[in-house]
Design a protein around this motif. Structure first.
Motif, short mmCIF file in Angstrom:
data_model
loop_
_atom_site.label_atom_id
_atom_site.label_comp_id
_atom_site.label_asym_id
_atom_site.label_seq_id
_atom_site.Cartn_x
_atom_site.Cartn_y
_atom_site.Cartn_z
N GLN A 192 10.38 22.20 7.00
CA GLN A 192 10.96 21.14 7.82
C GLN A 192 10.58 19.79 7.21
OE1 GLN A 192 12.86 21.96 10.51
NE2 GLN A 192 12.50 24.08 9.90
N ALA A 193 11.47 18.86 7.29
CA ALA A 193 11.17 17.53 6.75
C ALA A 193 11.82 16.48 7.64
CB ALA A 193 11.69 17.40 5.32
N LEU A 210 2.87 17.76 3.86
CA LEU A 210 2.67 16.64 2.95
C LEU A 210 3.31 15.41 3.57
CD1 LEU A 210 1.66 15.81 0.09
CD2 LEU A 210 3.98 16.26 -0.73
N SER A 211 2.57 14.32 3.58
CA SER A 211 3.10 13.08 4.13
C SER A 211 2.94 11.96 3.11
CB SER A 211 2.33 12.67 5.40
OG SER A 211 2.65 13.53 6.44
N SER A 261 0.84 -1.20 0.00
CA SER A 261 0.00 0.00 0.00
C SER A 261 0.87 1.24 0.00
CB SER A 261 -0.92 0.01 1.22
OG SER A 261 -0.17 0.10 2.41
N ALA A 262 0.29 2.30 -0.49
CA ALA A 262 0.96 3.60 -0.48
C ALA A 262 -0.10 4.65 -0.19
CB ALA A 262 1.63 3.88 -1.82
N ALA A 263 0.28 5.65 0.58
CA ALA A 263 -0.68 6.70 0.96
C ALA A 263 -0.01 8.05 0.90
CB ALA A 263 -1.22 6.44 2.36
N LEU A 264 -0.80 9.06 0.52
CA LEU A 264 -0.35 10.44 0.54
C LEU A 264 -1.37 11.26 1.31
CD1 LEU A 264 0.87 11.35 -3.08
CD2 LEU A 264 2.23 11.42 -0.98
N ARG A 265 -0.89 12.14 2.15
CA ARG A 265 -1.77 13.05 2.87
C ARG A 265 -1.25 14.47 2.70
NH1 ARG A 265 -0.88 11.29 8.53
NH2 ARG A 265 0.83 10.11 7.61
N ALA A 266 -2.14 15.35 2.36
CA ALA A 266 -1.76 16.76 2.20
C ALA A 266 -2.65 17.59 3.10
CB ALA A 266 -1.91 17.20 0.75
N ASP A 285 7.49 13.21 6.26
CA ASP A 285 6.62 14.38 6.41
C ASP A 285 7.42 15.61 6.02
OD1 ASP A 285 4.70 12.72 7.65
OD2 ASP A 285 5.72 12.98 9.57
N ARG A 286 6.73 16.53 5.37
CA ARG A 286 7.34 17.80 5.07
C ARG A 286 6.34 18.89 5.40
NH1 ARG A 286 8.60 21.75 1.21
NH2 ARG A 286 10.84 22.13 0.98
#
Lengths: 370, 722
Positions: B430-431, B398-399, B373-378, B420-421
């Motif tokens: 920050q990242a 953005l994660s 699985s892959a996930a993106l959160r903004a 995370d950025r």
């Protein structure tokens, strides 16, 4: 602003010096106690005796958010900002009680001083957001009157020569608190009428406090820091201390508290010195206390290569003082907030050696002598 | 229920749900002709073996054809005793079952085990949870207290938003101010409660919180509360518990009008797609929220009745969920604008506005025995005050995460990595990266279960690496441990775990103006999170209760103070207490079917700070943790109509960074709600009309100090579903 305290200290010294009684004090006297103002957590005053670790508390209500205090004749005054309900707090140290006086809505009170009756008031309060001065007559039914238009952002007030001296920090206090230029002192008649004299304080931005001794004012500025690249912080202007001859309407001298410093303000000690607690590093984790004589020359036992006092805790580290003051015996008191804002009052001797450690409630923001 | 039961076995496992085998089948004989209504038509339901919830879009292959489970997990295929059924569902281990000879005498239930985890939280399943009328305790999780409220039931009890539904959950204390709603469990701060949607974290890496108001109720099938640390199931951060949201499966269309200018419409539609199902929908909501309140902290020093202004909100959300035979896709996006009314005693900020945008995308595939699985959160937020343009503030983050999981017999392994950025006005970007690996072993029989596991996390930015072990077990003192078994049972369980939470970027960089620079913050570590409990079921009644304790070192606490809230590490936090719930489902009475549910808990949460120089201990009640809480509902259903009452109660809770002091506590509050409704049309294709009145007593209260909450309010909702 600390005229009553200075006068009392001077009077005590003079009395001791002139006395011919063999039983009278022959030298400086110790303070009747040390006061720690708790601005958050357990709001109120922690009253510490001159010896031992016993303390007493004068509780303020939980809306209090003040950052400084004035003391005279066992009475302490402080203020709450607009977030804290725009209030003047008056603590009676003898009775151990505190009362509040409601100041104008959204006025955002800042510095306050005892007036000695000037302007038919007991206390004067600088109101930042409404750019006014509040005159408060204390009593069973306190009254509040205001003088409008006393500066761009009045941050503090002093009394000298039958006039009020407003410290205008010249900031946009109603919004971002950004500096709009050099700070200034504005002389005001007791009723606010008539001509007003202005003394510019060149190069002094965002001044926050004034101490008046005789016809001299000592103005404090916490300096200017640039947070635009947070978490990297840059100190643009260091904390400053300014000596002003109010009678001659001129600035006598301006000094940087330390080449890199930010925050804090000066308090007059019973030894006549000005104590200034400030941050030295941009992470605000290194703090120091400086002592200046009234010529603004650093004095006291200082660290090698620096002007800050050589205060040392039991483990040899330097305390992170949020406020400091010295007594007539050369002792220095400093308040530190630890984890959970648990406050501790440290007493040091004239060499900076630790004498005493006392728990002082929570959320210390200022220290003064009783 | 004198059911005959058959436990189909594979490789000698008598009951495989949650135990590492692949499939369990049970035939419950309440309806003797339920399966074999035709000579060889076999009917059944596919459920999640861990949660007991029905699984939609599971593919059932039989010798003579295949079927896809519907929104309720039901299927029908042509098969005969002795035939082999193969069941596939992305996110779950494939299962094989030889149809038992007695299959013609009951309803077949197939339980699928999530791939790669004996996780307590279903990680991929879009589900529709069975209603509370089920005699079995479908909400029971392995070796811990838990509860689930199906959204259909929440709607019946007057919920029109996820925040409302969470308010119906036991063990959860919701807290709201300025239009957002966050939750606490077992005295945990909102940052310590993980919020997941089908296993995907919804927490913003910038703030460490998830705003429940951004998830439309129409997107969900159920809302679950799982108190206690769960590093294995929900990852780091879940020190206090997990709010587990599961996607819905049914199509629905709902419209609501209510007090204070509430207008809301939401819906979801389902369509077949490439051998699976696609479900998509959205929500639009507007709330004026200009209610009256008593200002007791006014600038004039006197109480005054005022109108809350600039407390409005407008939200829009869209979501889509596709479940294909070997893949799954989840999309959730929201845009919310709201007034940011300040404390009630400060009116100068009554014009400032906030806007928040969020998006979550998750894709999962199942090549062979692996689940990938892959996930993106903004996340983005902006703050504007027309009177103070220089105060404008923007932040975004953005994660991204990838994860792989599979099972090897009784051992499940998972591993993943992410980053995370974040950036914000006046803060440099920050990242930081992170990675984890987890292994879990489970074993058990009909009367006992045990599980052990460990998760290792490494977080950049100086947060370091931590191991979080956990151990749990349960034993049936009466009956069997299986949660979906209808026989009377009394099960004792115990669980002990460790967990940790790294400081969020908000903790580090976005704190109050008083703490204007980054200061060192250590990760907080729950060195002990333990609970000891009992759960019981008998007929229509279920009950569960637990004693719990948590010890957290270096607790990260945002202290409410008059200078703003600033985080700091506190030496130790000790939390202990007890909580329990009881439920009686659909008891026949002369007036109709009566359902009663209730819960109560007491919590003692103390921060213990060692003063400098040995000057003693400063003990502070953790702010905003109620000393006790509880709630419940009573529902009477008669034919298509129903009446219900709800209760939410909070005892006193401190609001200050100060030792216990009644003057520094918000008073206790009990909020009573009343609902009346009717179902129109047939149960499978009908409409639900609900009139709800909240805070019937018009109680004046504050969730967060100086942020007044509305008094009595009403809403009228119409839901079309099938």
């Amino acid at each position: 602003m600390r005229l009553p305290l200075a006068t009392a200290a001077a009077a005590a010294l003079a009395l001791a010096a002139c006395s011919d009684s063999p039983t009278a004090p022959t030298g400086p006297t110790p303070p009747r106690g040390i006061l720690v103002l708790n601005g958050f957590g357990q709001q109120g005053l922690t009253v510490v005796g001159d010896t031992g670790t016993t303390t007493a508390r004068v509780a303020f209500d939980n809306t209090f958010d003040g950052g400084g205090m004035e003391v005279a004749r066992d009475t302490v005054i402080s203020t709450s900002s607009a977030f804290g309900g725009n209030k003047l707090y008056v603590a009676n140290l003898v009775a151990g009680t505190a009362t509040t006086v409601q100041l104008p809505a959204n006025s955002d009170p800042a510095g306050a001083t005892f007036t000695g009756g000037l302007g038919s008031a007991s206390v004067a309060v600088a109101l930042r957001s409404t750019q006014a001065l509040a005159l408060v007559q204390l009593g069973a039914a306190p009254t509040v009157t205001t003088i409008a238009g006393v500066g761009r952002c009045p941050a503090d007030v002093g009394v000298q020569g039958g006039s009020f001296w407003i410290l205008d920090s010249n900031r946009s206090c109603e919004s971002s608190f950004a500096s709009l230029g050099d700070s200034r002192l504005i002389r005001l008649a007791p009723n606010g009428a008539g001509a007003r004299d202005t003394i510019l304080l060149p190069g002094v931005k965002s001044a926050t406090g004034i101490v008046v001794v005789g016809s001299t004012a000592f103005v404090s500025s916490g300096g200017v820091a640039d947070f635009s690249a947070r978490p990297v912080v840059r100190f643009v202007e260091p904390a400053k201390l300014v000596k002003v001859d109010l009678a001659a309407r001129r600035v006598v001298r301006t000094v940087d508290v330390a080449p890199t410093s930010n925050g804090g303000g000066a308090r007059l000690g019973a030894d006549g010195r000005l104590y200034f607690a400030t941050a030295l590093t941009t992470d605000y984790n290194t703090r120091a206390v400086f002592a200046f004589d009234q010529e603004l020359t650093p004095v006291g036992t200082r660290v090698a290569g620096g002007n800050q006092l050589a205060l040392r805790l039991a483990d040899g580290s330097a305390p992170k003082c949020v406020g400091a003051v010295g007594d007539a015996l050369g002792r220095v008191y400093c308040a530190v907030n630890g984890a959970g804002s648990a406050a501790t009052l440290y007493a040091f001797d004239a060499t900076g050696a630790l004498l005493r450690t006392v728990a002082a409630g929570q959320g210390a923001v200022d220290v003064a002598l009783r | 229920m004198s059911a005959r039961r058959f436990h189909a076995t594979l490789a000698g496992a008598s009951l495989v749900a949650a135990l590492g085998a692949t499939l369990a089948a049970r035939v419950a004989g309440a309806q003797p002709t339920a399966i074999a209504d035709a000579a060889r038509v076999l009917r059944g339901t596919v459920r999640d073996a861990v949660t007991g919830t029905p699984l939609t879009a599971a593919r059932v292959d039989a010798r003579d054809g295949r079927a896809l489970t519907d929104a309720d997990g039901r299927f029908a295929v042509r098969a005969a005793p002795g035939d082999t059924l193969v069941v596939h569902r992305v996110g779950y281990r494939a299962a094989r079952l030889v149809v038992p000879a007695a299959a013609g005498q009951g309803t077949l239930t197939l339980a699928l085990v999530p791939t790669g985890a004996a996780s307590r939280v279903a990680r991929l399943a879009p589900v529709a949870v069975t209603g509370t009328a089920s005699p079995s305790d479908a909400t029971a999780r392995e070796s811990r207290l838990s509860a689930v409220v199906p959204t259909a039931e929440a709607r019946r009890l007057g919920a029109v938003s996820l925040a409302d539904a969470v308010g119906l959950l036991p063990f959860v204390a919701a807290r709201g101010a300025q239009g957002s709603t966050v939750v606490s469990m077992r005295g945990a701060r909102p940052e310590q409660v993980a919020v997941t949607l089908d296993g995907v974290p919804l927490t913003d890496p910038a703030t460490g919180r998830a705003d429940l108001a951004d998830v439309p109720l129409a997107a969900l099938g159920a809302v679950g509360a799982v108190p206690g640390a769960d590093a294995l199931g929900a990852g780091p951060g879940a020190l206090g518990g997990t709010l587990a949201l599961t996607s819905g499966a049914r199509p629905a269309l709902a419209a609501t009008l209510g007090a204070f200018g509430l207008a809301q419409v939401e819906g979801a539609a389902t369509t077949p797609l490439a051998g699976g199902r696609l479900r998509a929908g959205g929500m639009w909501r507007s709330l004026r929220n200009d209610f009256r309140f008593v200002n007791r902290d006014g600038a004039t020093g006197r109480d005054s009745v005022e109108t809350r202004t600039n407390d409005d909100e407008r939200r829009a959300s869209v979501f889509a969920s596709a479940v294909l035979p070997r893949a799954q896709l989840l999309v959730l996006a929201s845009d919310a604008e709201r007034g940011m009314a300040g404390p009630m005693n400060v009116r100068v900020y009554d014009a400032d506005r906030g806007r928040t945008r969020r998006a979550t995308v998750r894709a999962a595939v199942q090549p062979g025995a692996w689940s990938l699985s892959a996930a993106l959160r903004a996340f983005g937020t902006e703050y504007r005050d027309p009177n103070r343009p220089t105060n404008a503030f923007d932040a975004s983050s953005l994660s991204g995460d990838v994860e792989a999981a599979r099972a090897f017999g009784a051992v499940a392994v998972r591993a993943g990595a992410g980053g995370d950025r974040a950036r914000a006005t006046e803060v440099r970007a920050q990242a930081r990266g992170r990675a984890f690996a987890a292994v879990q072993w489970s074993a058990g029989g009909a009367r006992w279960r045990a599980s052990a596991g460990v998760r290792g996390d490494a977080v950049g930015g100086g947060a370091g690496a931590r191991l979080s072990p956990s151990l749990s077990g349960e034993r049936a003192l009466l009956g069997v441990v299986a949660a979906d078994d209808a026989r009377p049972a009394l099960v004792a369980y115990a669980r002990v775990a460790q967990a940790f939470r790294a400081p969020t970027l908000s903790d580090l960089y976005f704190s109050s103006p008083q703490r204007i620079v980054a200061r060192p913050l250590q990760p907080e570590r729950a060195r002990l999170d333990a609970e000891l409990g009992l759960r019981a079921r008998a007929g229509r009644a279920t009950a569960a209760g637990a004693l719990f304790a948590r010890r957290t070192d270096d607790a990260i606490v945002w202290f409410p103070g008059n200078f703003g809230w600033s985080p700091t590490n506190v030496g130790e936090e000790r939390v202990h207490g007890a909580e329990g719930r009881a439920e009686l489902a659909a008891l026949p009475t002369p007036l109709g079917a009566l359902s009663v549910r209730g819960w109560a808990g007491v919590t003692v949460a103390r921060l213990r700070i060692v003063r400098d120089d040995g000057l003693g201990l400063l003990v502070i009640p953790t702010p905003y943790v109620p000393q006790a809480a509880g709630g419940g509902s009573v529902e009477l259903r008669r034919g298509p109509a129903f009446l219900a009452g709800t209760l939410q109660a909070l005892a006193r809770r401190g609001f200050a960074n100060a030792p216990a002091d009644r003057t520094l506590e918000l008073p206790g509050v009990a909020l009573v709600g009343a609902r009346a409704g009717v179902r129109l049309g047939r149960a499978a294709h009908g409409a639900l009309l609900v009139l709800a009145v909240d805070n019937v007593g018009d109680v004046e209260w504050q969730s967060v100090r100086r942020y007044p909450m509305p008094g009595r309010s009403w809403s009228l909702g119409l839901t079309l579903d099938r």
